[in-house]
Design a protein around this motif. Structure first.
Motif, PDB file in Angstrom:
ATOM      1  N   GLN A 165     122.402  37.746  24.383  1.00 18.34           N
ATOM      2  CA  GLN A 165     122.947  38.715  23.945  1.00 18.34           C
ATOM      3  C   GLN A 165     122.324  39.434  24.722  1.00 18.34           C
ATOM      4  OE1 GLN A 165     121.775  38.808  19.534  1.00 18.34           O
ATOM      5  NE2 GLN A 165     123.380  36.995  18.845  1.00 18.34           N
ATOM      6  N   ALA A 166     121.380  39.830  24.851  1.00 17.67           N
ATOM      7  CA  ALA A 166     120.317  41.083  26.087  1.00 17.67           C
ATOM      8  C   ALA A 166     121.302  41.542  26.774  1.00 17.67           C
ATOM      9  CB  ALA A 166     119.295  40.319  26.289  1.00 17.67           C
ATOM     10  N   ASP A 167     121.318  42.019  27.429  1.00 15.10           N
ATOM     11  CA  ASP A 167     121.902  43.013  28.769  1.00 15.10           C
ATOM     12  C   ASP A 167     120.414  42.457  30.103  1.00 15.10           C
ATOM     13  OD1 ASP A 167     123.949  43.488  28.090  1.00 15.10           O
ATOM     14  OD2 ASP A 167     123.693  44.945  27.031  1.00 15.10           O
ATOM     15  N   ILE A 168     119.893  42.808  29.511  1.00 18.84           N
ATOM     16  CA  ILE A 168     118.804  43.135  30.136  1.00 18.84           C
ATOM     17  C   ILE A 168     116.630  42.579  29.714  1.00 18.84           C
ATOM     18  CG2 ILE A 168     116.535  45.006  31.826  1.00 18.84           C
ATOM     19  CD1 ILE A 168     118.538  47.036  31.622  1.00 18.84           C
ATOM     20  N   LEU A 169     116.158  41.758  30.625  1.00 19.74           N
ATOM     21  CA  LEU A 169     115.183  40.953  30.510  1.00 19.74           C
ATOM     22  C   LEU A 169     113.887  41.093  30.584  1.00 19.74           C
ATOM     23  CD1 LEU A 169     117.808  39.375  29.809  1.00 19.74           C
ATOM     24  CD2 LEU A 169     116.888  37.758  28.201  1.00 19.74           C
ATOM     25  N   PHE A 170     112.848  40.746  30.068  1.00 16.57           N
ATOM     26  CA  PHE A 170     111.911  40.913  31.203  1.00 16.57           C
ATOM     27  C   PHE A 170     111.074  39.932  30.848  1.00 16.57           C
ATOM     28  CE2 PHE A 170     113.537  44.666  30.395  1.00 16.57           C
ATOM     29  CZ  PHE A 170     113.481  46.059  31.666  1.00 16.57           C
ATOM     30  N   PHE A 171     110.186  39.091  31.380  1.00 12.82           N
ATOM     31  CA  PHE A 171     109.612  38.290  31.668  1.00 12.82           C
ATOM     32  C   PHE A 171     108.069  38.352  32.535  1.00 12.82           C
ATOM     33  CE2 PHE A 171     113.721  36.308  30.343  1.00 12.82           C
ATOM     34  CZ  PHE A 171     113.867  35.713  28.920  1.00 12.82           C
ATOM     35  N   LEU A 172     107.055  37.587  31.827  1.00 14.91           N
ATOM     36  CA  LEU A 172     105.785  37.263  33.423  1.00 14.91           C
ATOM     37  C   LEU A 172     106.208  36.132  34.007  1.00 14.91           C
ATOM     38  CD1 LEU A 172     103.066  37.309  30.775  1.00 14.91           C
ATOM     39  CD2 LEU A 172     103.604  39.158  32.372  1.00 14.91           C
ATOM     40  N   SER A 173     105.905  35.865  35.128  1.00  9.76           N
ATOM     41  CA  SER A 173     105.927  35.290  35.462  1.00  9.76           C
ATOM     42  C   SER A 173     105.225  33.917  35.516  1.00  9.76           C
ATOM     43  CB  SER A 173     105.165  35.268  37.781  1.00  9.76           C
ATOM     44  OG  SER A 173     103.668  35.491  37.413  1.00  9.76           O
ATOM     45  N   SER A 174     104.567  33.704  34.403  1.00  8.77           N
ATOM     46  CA  SER A 174     103.684  32.652  33.964  1.00  8.77           C
ATOM     47  C   SER A 174     105.410  31.978  32.894  1.00  8.77           C
ATOM     48  CB  SER A 174     102.673  32.722  33.178  1.00  8.77           C
ATOM     49  OG  SER A 174     102.736  33.889  32.176  1.00  8.77           O
ATOM     50  N   GLN A 175     106.261  32.769  32.284  1.00  5.45           N
ATOM     51  CA  GLN A 175     107.273  32.177  31.603  1.00  5.45           C
ATOM     52  C   GLN A 175     108.403  31.483  32.601  1.00  5.45           C
ATOM     53  OE1 GLN A 175     107.007  35.800  29.498  1.00  5.45           O
ATOM     54  NE2 GLN A 175     106.863  34.932  27.569  1.00  5.45           N
ATOM     55  N   ILE A 176     108.382  31.763  33.994  1.00  3.97           N
ATOM     56  CA  ILE A 176     109.489  31.086  34.943  1.00  3.97           C
ATOM     57  C   ILE A 176     109.871  29.872  33.858  1.00  3.97           C
ATOM     58  CG2 ILE A 176     108.478  30.802  36.503  1.00  3.97           C
ATOM     59  CD1 ILE A 176     110.078  31.906  38.600  1.00  3.97           C
ATOM     60  N   GLU A 177     109.117  29.239  34.474  1.00  6.74           N
ATOM     61  CA  GLU A 177     109.555  27.557  33.808  1.00  6.74           C
ATOM     62  C   GLU A 177     110.099  27.517  33.127  1.00  6.74           C
ATOM     63  OE1 GLU A 177     106.121  24.634  34.249  1.00  6.74           O
ATOM     64  OE2 GLU A 177     105.323  25.640  35.758  1.00  6.74           O
ATOM     65  N   LYS A 178     109.976  28.440  31.071  1.00  4.88           N
ATOM     66  CA  LYS A 178     110.376  28.026  30.677  1.00  4.88           C
ATOM     67  C   LYS A 178     111.668  28.599  30.004  1.00  4.88           C
ATOM     68  CE  LYS A 178     106.106  28.565  28.152  1.00  4.88           C
ATOM     69  NZ  LYS A 178     105.283  29.873  26.999  1.00  4.88           N
ATOM     70  N   LEU A 179     112.607  29.324  31.342  1.00  6.14           N
ATOM     71  CA  LEU A 179     114.123  29.766  31.295  1.00  6.14           C
ATOM     72  C   LEU A 179     114.624  28.487  32.294  1.00  6.14           C
ATOM     73  CD1 LEU A 179     112.950  33.275  33.115  1.00  6.14           C
ATOM     74  CD2 LEU A 179     113.026  32.213  31.016  1.00  6.14           C
ATOM     75  N   PRO A 180     116.018  28.679  31.164  1.00  7.32           N
ATOM     76  CA  PRO A 180     116.539  27.368  31.699  1.00  7.32           C
ATOM     77  C   PRO A 180     117.235  26.995  32.742  1.00  7.32           C
ATOM     78  CG  PRO A 180     117.980  28.726  30.233  1.00  7.32           C
ATOM     79  CD  PRO A 180     116.714  29.495  30.921  1.00  7.32           C
ATOM     80  N   LYS A 181     117.672  25.621  33.312  1.00 10.06           N
ATOM     81  CA  LYS A 181     118.183  25.082  33.955  1.00 10.06           C
ATOM     82  C   LYS A 181     118.833  25.708  35.241  1.00 10.06           C
ATOM     83  CE  LYS A 181     119.255  20.867  37.071  1.00 10.06           C
ATOM     84  NZ  LYS A 181     119.422  21.129  38.394  1.00 10.06           N
ATOM     85  N   GLY A 182     119.796  26.318  36.005  1.00 12.84           N
ATOM     86  CA  GLY A 182     120.759  27.363  36.312  1.00 12.84           C
ATOM     87  C   GLY A 182     121.477  27.929  35.481  1.00 12.84           C
ATOM     88  N   SER A 183     119.875  29.295  35.024  1.00 14.41           N
ATOM     89  CA  SER A 183     120.911  29.945  34.616  1.00 14.41           C
ATOM     90  C   SER A 183     121.302  31.130  34.734  1.00 14.41           C
ATOM     91  CB  SER A 183     119.833  29.939  32.763  1.00 14.41           C
ATOM     92  OG  SER A 183     118.317  30.838  33.719  1.00 14.41           O
ATOM     93  N   THR A 184     120.904  31.294  36.461  1.00 13.23           N
ATOM     94  CA  THR A 184     121.337  32.657  37.143  1.00 13.23           C
ATOM     95  C   THR A 184     122.777  32.458  38.884  1.00 13.23           C
ATOM     96  OG1 THR A 184     120.559  34.138  38.364  1.00 13.23           O
ATOM     97  CG2 THR A 184     119.218  32.276  38.432  1.00 13.23           C
TER      98      THR A 184
END
Length: 181
Positions: free
Chosen positions: A78-97
């Motif tokens: 639902q979010a338009d702009i999202l903020f993550f630490l570089s240490s969280q990159i692995e938790k983001l879903p495959k093919g999401s961008t």
């Protein structure tokens, strides 16, 4: 994610966004875009504060710790702009961008870190999506006592080079665009 048949970008991810100036440009030009920022402190806090202020009507996913993507999945969608630490990159879903950007920060890393992020970038990019990066042609990493050159950014055979060239204004930089096949 997904670049539709008409080539419209829907989701951009920027690794190392700094103040958020590129996000500002994309969000101003393509208001419906979802923009994901992955960075380290204090830059992440600076871009989060800046973009939250200049886009008060956008739904913001503010940085916070989480164990698994399932905890934040609905908010992520639902979010338009999202903020993550570089240490969280692995938790983001495959093919999401659809498009991942990295401008002038990979060259600040050790080679093992560069390889790690290139692997994560490939994982996050949707098939048919793009990776644009701009780095020093030759950068000295003092704490490692090594030089990193343009040829050292090794992408897998899954990427097709669109271009790799000297940057027009900052000629000590190269810029490259690849498409994930």
């Amino acid at each position: 994610g997904g670049i539709k048949k008409d080539n419209t970008l829907k989701i951009i991810c920027e690794l190392g966004a700094g103040s958020g100036r590129n996000a500002f440009v994309f969000l101003s030009l393509i208001p419906k875009i979802k923009y994901i920022i992955i960075d380290i402190p204090p830059a992440l806090a600076i871009s989060e504060r800046y973009l939250s202020q200049v886009f008060p009507k956008k739904k913001i996913f503010r940085f916070r710790p989480f164990e698994s993507f399932s905890e934040i999945k609905d908010e992520f969608e639902q979010a338009d702009i999202l903020f993550f630490l570089s240490s969280q990159i692995e938790k983001l879903p495959k093919g999401s961008t659809d498009l991942i950007l990295n401008i002038s920060s990979l060259h600040e890393m050790r080679m093992d870190q560069i390889k790690y992020y290139l692997k994560q970038i490939e994982k996050l990019t949707e098939k048919g999506g793009y990776f644009y990066f701009k780095e020093w042609k030759k950068a000295y990493v003092p704490y490692e006592d090594i030089y990193i050159k343009a040829e050292d950014y090794k992408l897998t055979h899954h990427w097709k080079k669109i271009f790799m060239r000297e940057a027009k204004i900052q000629t000590k930089f190269f810029e490259a665009l690849y498409r994930l096949e």
